[in-house]
Design an enzyme around this catalytic site. Sequence first.
Site, PDB file in Angstrom:
ATOM      1  N   HIS A   1       9.899  25.960  50.419  1.00 33.27           N
ATOM      2  CA  HIS A   1       8.442  26.125  50.402  1.00 33.27           C
ATOM      3  C   HIS A   1       7.847  25.477  51.644  1.00 33.27           C
ATOM      4  O   HIS A   1       7.910  24.263  51.824  1.00 33.27           O
ATOM      5  CB  HIS A   1       7.831  25.473  49.150  1.00 33.27           C
TER       6      HIS A   1
ATOM      7  N   SER B   1      11.892  22.614  47.585  1.00 33.52           N
ATOM      8  CA  SER B   1      10.470  22.434  47.849  1.00 33.52           C
ATOM      9  C   SER B   1      10.257  21.010  48.338  1.00 33.52           C
ATOM     10  O   SER B   1      10.866  20.601  49.323  1.00 33.52           O
ATOM     11  CB  SER B   1       9.639  22.757  46.596  1.00 33.52           C
ATOM     12  N   THR B   2       9.431  20.221  47.661  1.00 33.08           N
ATOM     13  CA  THR B   2       9.101  18.871  48.133  1.00 33.08           C
ATOM     14  C   THR B   2      10.366  18.032  48.303  1.00 33.08           C
ATOM     15  O   THR B   2      11.156  17.885  47.381  1.00 33.08           O
ATOM     16  CB  THR B   2       8.163  18.175  47.122  1.00 33.08           C
TER      17      THR B   2
ATOM     18  N   MET C   1       8.937  20.320  43.391  1.00 37.88           N
ATOM     19  CA  MET C   1       8.004  20.289  42.268  1.00 37.88           C
ATOM     20  C   MET C   1       7.884  21.672  41.649  1.00 37.88           C
ATOM     21  O   MET C   1       7.926  22.681  42.351  1.00 37.88           O
ATOM     22  CB  MET C   1       6.635  19.833  42.773  1.00 37.88           C
TER      23      MET C   1
ATOM     24  N   ASP D   1       9.741  27.012  40.279  1.00 39.87           N
ATOM     25  CA  ASP D   1      10.064  28.214  41.046  1.00 39.87           C
ATOM     26  C   ASP D   1      11.573  28.360  41.198  1.00 39.87           C
ATOM     27  O   ASP D   1      12.255  27.454  41.669  1.00 39.87           O
ATOM     28  CB  ASP D   1       9.400  28.137  42.431  1.00 39.87           C
TER      29      ASP D   1
END
Length: 371
Positions: free
Chosen positions: A209, A183-184, A302, A305
């Site tokens: 993401h 993600s991030t 973050m 997930d």
Amino acid sequence: MAKTTVVVVDDSALVRSILTEIINRQPDMQCIGAASDPLAAREMIRNLNPDVITLDVEMPKMDGLDFLQRLMRLRPMPVVMVSTLTERGAEVTLKALELGAVDFVAKPKIGVADGIRALAQDITDKIRIASKAHIRRLSAPAPAAAPGAPAPAGGATPPLKPASPIASLGRLSTEKIIFIGASTGGTEATKDVLINLPADCPAVCITQHMPAGFTRSYAARLDSLCKIRVKEAQDGERILPGHGYIAPGGLHFSVERSGANYIARVQDGEPVNRHKPSVEVLFNSAARVVGQNALGIMLTGMGADGARAMKTMKDAGAYNFVQDEATCVVFGMPREAINAGAADEVLPLQQIATRLIERLRSTAGMSLNRV
């Protein structure tokens, strides 16, 4: 508790006003300045010392990317890009992430005011994440850099030079699949893993993401940098060695079996863990369908997930690598995977590809044939 202070940089007075309003409605953050161009922003940053800035890409007097590059070299700080949802906007945003921006928000091309207000939760969440991210100074580009080589990312570890040459892996590649969740900070972290994989490595399935409209440009960028072929996953296509498949933004991606082959399943559905695509969906399919022939990698991001599904992968016989805290932009998803007992190895980003290849070679004689 001290509020997160934010400076908004955007050439549109309307956008500046809306972003200021959204930020100031939050009990834990405050917009302390709004600048119409990078030159005004530079003075504001110097005088106000904000925790985070939001930065438009296309602005007068100095391009947003030029400003970002200078900022990350001279005064590294958390930056959330505000990008237009266009093909050019996607390409520029990926470059911004490469230069060290923590994350981005995609504003619509038309209906901007309503569109930004609808994204209020997303914007403020990303500002919160950015305020806690690990930021690194952007190095000056090396004079001998190859044409088109990416600059080191300020928000991630410097990119890795692929091993030269990368030895081939051979037949074992047809019996394994690598699964990556991120993600991030993950766009650069995933790139740093993929550029070190040989052209005949096992298929790589990736859920990063990212919203619709950005993953195609991201896949094309990776394809231009890596020895493997990288593309957006398409529903029903065969999953082949030497290829990387990116979950399309806004759709879930999983792997299924069709006879002797693995195929991609790309479909709509409800968000899982607030995400679509969701790492949980991909990793659960890895556990269910690929089992002991799966290798999992959890990179910076973050939230949680994919953490539970990665433990399910491990219970099904998969071997899992998790990025360590020191090299993550955000340690959320890796931390949750570790806490869930999903990690076989916790490694700096720079070592993941090497250990992955070593693991593949060490288990060549133990690979399970497909039925």
